[in-house]
Every structure is written in C-alpha cells, then in structure tokens.
Design a protein around this motif. Structure first.
Motif, PDB file in Angstrom:
ATOM      1  N   ALA A  38       0.866  -1.181   0.000  1.00  0.00           N
ATOM      2  CA  ALA A  38       0.000   0.000   0.000  1.00  0.00           C
ATOM      3  C   ALA A  38       0.898   1.224   0.000  1.00  0.00           C
ATOM      4  O   ALA A  38       1.755   1.367   0.869  1.00  0.00           O
ATOM      5  CB  ALA A  38      -0.922   0.004   1.214  1.00  0.00           C
ATOM      6  N   ILE A  39       0.707   2.037  -1.006  1.00  0.00           N
ATOM      7  CA  ILE A  39       1.448   3.294  -1.103  1.00  0.00           C
ATOM      8  C   ILE A  39       0.415   4.402  -1.212  1.00  0.00           C
ATOM      9  O   ILE A  39      -0.439   4.370  -2.098  1.00  0.00           O
ATOM     10  CB  ILE A  39       2.387   3.316  -2.333  1.00  0.00           C
ATOM     11  CG1 ILE A  39       3.491   2.266  -2.188  1.00  0.00           C
ATOM     12  CG2 ILE A  39       3.040   4.682  -2.483  1.00  0.00           C
ATOM     13  CD1 ILE A  39       3.316   1.097  -3.043  1.00  0.00           C
ATOM     14  N   ALA A  40       0.457   5.346  -0.311  1.00  0.00           N
ATOM     15  CA  ALA A  40      -0.479   6.471  -0.338  1.00  0.00           C
ATOM     16  C   ALA A  40       0.275   7.712  -0.788  1.00  0.00           C
ATOM     17  O   ALA A  40       1.428   7.925  -0.408  1.00  0.00           O
ATOM     18  CB  ALA A  40      -1.080   6.691   1.041  1.00  0.00           C
ATOM     19  N   LEU A  41      -0.399   8.502  -1.592  1.00  0.00           N
ATOM     20  CA  LEU A  41       0.192   9.735  -2.102  1.00  0.00           C
ATOM     21  C   LEU A  41      -0.576  10.934  -1.578  1.00  0.00           C
ATOM     22  O   LEU A  41      -1.781  10.846  -1.339  1.00  0.00           O
ATOM     23  CB  LEU A  41       0.144   9.747  -3.634  1.00  0.00           C
ATOM     24  CG  LEU A  41       0.778   8.577  -4.344  1.00  0.00           C
ATOM     25  CD1 LEU A  41       0.578   8.708  -5.845  1.00  0.00           C
ATOM     26  CD2 LEU A  41       2.244   8.473  -4.014  1.00  0.00           C
ATOM     27  N   GLN A  42       0.121  12.032  -1.444  1.00  0.00           N
ATOM     28  CA  GLN A  42      -0.519  13.307  -1.125  1.00  0.00           C
ATOM     29  C   GLN A  42      -0.036  14.323  -2.152  1.00  0.00           C
ATOM     30  O   GLN A  42       1.114  14.258  -2.608  1.00  0.00           O
ATOM     31  CB  GLN A  42      -0.142  13.796   0.270  1.00  0.00           C
ATOM     32  CG  GLN A  42      -0.840  13.051   1.370  1.00  0.00           C
ATOM     33  CD  GLN A  42      -0.602  13.702   2.727  1.00  0.00           C
ATOM     34  OE1 GLN A  42       0.474  14.207   2.995  1.00  0.00           O
ATOM     35  NE2 GLN A  42      -1.605  13.674   3.560  1.00  0.00           N
TER      36      GLN A  42
END
Length: 88
Positions: A7-11
């Motif tokens: 899981a990679i979350a971006l902002q």
C-alpha cells in the motif's frame, strides 16, 4: 507464490511541486490500510508495476518523474469521480 500486498499512499497538497509518498507499507499493515481505505471510500488504484516503482521511494519523497503520466491519469479519474459524487 502469492506476492505480499503493498500500500502506497500519495498526497498532493496545493502548492506542492509534485505528489509525494505519504505511506509505504506491505504485508499485514498494507492489508489493513487497504481495508480502511475501502471502508472510508478512499479511491484505490491496483497497479502492480506502479506499486513496485513507488515502493522503492521513501516516505516524504516526491514521486519519480517516470510515474507522472500514469499518476496524472489516475488523479484525473479520481477528480472526475469526486465531481460526479458531489453532483449526485
């Protein structure tokens, strides 16, 4: 052999130079993050190649330039989906 989930979350805050990695986890923690995202109706893109590329980045670093095009398409899709839900 089944690969471990990632899981990679971006902002991408307003005024930022580019999106950056906000979260980079795998295994049981990734599964929990994905479950929470689903519960909260947070858009999730399932793309093994992109996940592999982004998983090499450290939290807080900008996304690699070679991912700009594919991520622009993903962000445009998410924005369109949000706009459609706002109209409903």
């Amino acid at each position: 052999m089944e690969q471990m989930k990632r899981a990679i979350a971006l902002q991408y805050p307003e005024g930022a130079e580019a999106p950056f990695i906000a979260l980079n986890v795998r295994g049981a923690i990734a599964e929990k993050v994905l479950r929470i995202a689903q519960e909260k109706n947070i858009p999730v893109e399932r793309n093994a190649v992109l996940a592999q590329t982004l998983s090499m980045c450290q939290v807080g670093s900008y996304i690699p330039e070679e991912t700009y095009e594919v991520l622009a398409k993903i962000f445009a899709f998410i924005k369109k989906r949000e706009d459609e839900h706002a109209e409903a």
